[in-house]
Design a protein around this motif. Structure first.
Motif, PDB file in Angstrom:
ATOM      1  N   ARG A 188     -14.952  -9.427  -8.628  1.00  0.00           N
ATOM      2  CA  ARG A 188     -15.973  -8.510  -8.832  1.00  0.00           C
ATOM      3  C   ARG A 188     -15.709  -7.913 -10.287  1.00  0.00           C
ATOM      4  N   ASP A 191       0.819  -1.255   0.052  1.00  0.00           N
ATOM      5  CA  ASP A 191      -0.027   0.082   0.077  1.00  0.00           C
ATOM      6  C   ASP A 191       0.786   1.483   0.230  1.00  0.00           C
ATOM      7  N   ALA A 193     -11.990  -8.363  -4.577  1.00  0.00           N
ATOM      8  CA  ALA A 193     -12.322  -7.402  -5.652  1.00  0.00           C
ATOM      9  C   ALA A 193     -11.992  -7.376  -7.130  1.00  0.00           C
ATOM     10  N   PHE A 208      -8.635   6.827  -8.609  1.00  0.00           N
ATOM     11  CA  PHE A 208      -7.841   5.628  -8.787  1.00  0.00           C
ATOM     12  C   PHE A 208      -8.437   4.766  -7.704  1.00  0.00           C
ATOM     13  N   LEU A 209      -8.812   3.503  -8.293  1.00  0.00           N
ATOM     14  CA  LEU A 209      -9.161   2.453  -7.396  1.00  0.00           C
ATOM     15  C   LEU A 209      -8.159   1.418  -7.475  1.00  0.00           C
ATOM     16  N   PHE A 210      -7.810   1.045  -6.466  1.00  0.00           N
ATOM     17  CA  PHE A 210      -6.771  -0.195  -6.361  1.00  0.00           C
ATOM     18  C   PHE A 210      -7.432  -1.498  -5.839  1.00  0.00           C
ATOM     19  N   LEU A 211      -7.454  -2.429  -6.629  1.00  0.00           N
ATOM     20  CA  LEU A 211      -8.236  -3.771  -6.608  1.00  0.00           C
ATOM     21  C   LEU A 211      -6.902  -4.643  -5.920  1.00  0.00           C
ATOM     22  N   ARG A 212      -7.026  -5.084  -4.820  1.00  0.00           N
ATOM     23  CA  ARG A 212      -5.728  -5.826  -4.298  1.00  0.00           C
ATOM     24  C   ARG A 212      -6.228  -7.050  -3.730  1.00  0.00           C
TER      25      ARG A 212
END
Lengths: 194, 194
Positions: free
Chosen positions: B62, B27, B59, B51-55
């Motif tokens: 989806r 992160d 997530a 910004f979306l961070f898919l970790r």
């Protein structure tokens, strides 16, 4: 990983310049900016951006009527003004640019909206690569979208069928012409961790 | 002026990666990417990118139904996938972001087409800064526009009213997954000196 100095040059201390030192930008430097810019990634290597470099007084005077009043003087004073443009027919070059899929051109001839979005998105990505490449080579930039796109297209781009995206002054900045740095959004205002 | 090594990292040897080494992205690194990205120039400091961070696995699952088949496996395997989005109502933040002109917000509330173009152009510029910032910090990227934007917007962005622009896998690339480098346009094909 780049050095802290390099990160400063590209991002932290890079500024949009309004005044220029009396120092020319050579054609060789313009070629070096392009040589870096073109290596940045684009969708299906579509590479839609096109670049006009206005170096002469005469070329600048043809641009002047299209500029917003706030962008006039600094643009006329800049060593070079680049018109960052894109080719709406970029897909005609895909048989060369994307040789591993001979179908790629047809994705765009079959879908005009996809072609328009791809040209603008990827031409803009390349515009940002151009800004960063110029800074990486020691230049300063002054990007601008305050101008009449239709006038620029009619004056400079009609023969090629290209469209203007934004303008970018190039040179070596005079820091006495800078505005104070404006604030940026904090991580939690602009980013979500999922 | 950056070193030749740095220019290689950012442009000449940077590649769009398809396979990833088993090495996480912290992160803290995501925060560093954003801290650099946000300093790049945008029109009137409008800073529309989000910004979306898919970790997590959850997530990513989806996201999966929105991905084109060619982008599915590499995205599920990437340590992080960023949704590069933009806020169509970016101008609500201009009183903070562009304090030296209190009128700036009204330029966009009065002109919906200008607001839409400004959001997409400047959000895309910031998407390119993001790509370069990630490379500058030693990461590899895999940007993609092969996905269903409406599905992504509905699944991830409805609450904020943001819109997806493109996706970008982040990690440390496994070079065995690279395609051969595709050709680029020569200077005289893409540039005009005036």
């Amino acid at each position: 990983m780049l050095t802290e100095d390099a990160l400063d040059t590209l991002f932290r201390e890079g500024r949009s310049h309004n005044a220029w030192r009396d120092e020319p930008v050579s054609d060789e430097t313009l070629r070096e900016i392009y040589a870096l810019t073109r290596m940045g990634p684009t969708s299906a290597n579509s590479s839609p951006a096109r670049f006009l470099f206005l170096r002469t007084r005469e070329a600048k005077e043809r641009l002047a009527p299209a500029l917003s009043s706030g962008n006039h003087d600094k643009t006329m004073a800049a060593p070079v003004t680049a018109i960052i443009a894109y080719d709406p027919k970029f897909h005609d070059k895909l048989p060369t640019l994307f040789p591993h899929n001979p179908e790629a051109r047809s994705w765009f001839t079959a879908n005009e909206a996809l072609a328009a979005t791809t040209a603008f998105r990827n031409g803009t990505l390349q515009g940002a690569y151009f800004i960063i490449a110029a800074r990486a080579l020691g230049l300063d930039v002054g990007p601008m979208s305050g101008f009449d796109n239709d006038k620029v297209d009619g004056t400079f781009l009609a023969a090629q069928g290209w469209r203007s995206n934004f303008l970018c002054n190039l040179g070596y900045g005079d820091p006495t012409g800078l505005f104070a740095r404006s604030p940026r959004l904090e991580f939690d205002e602009a980013c979500i961790l999922l």
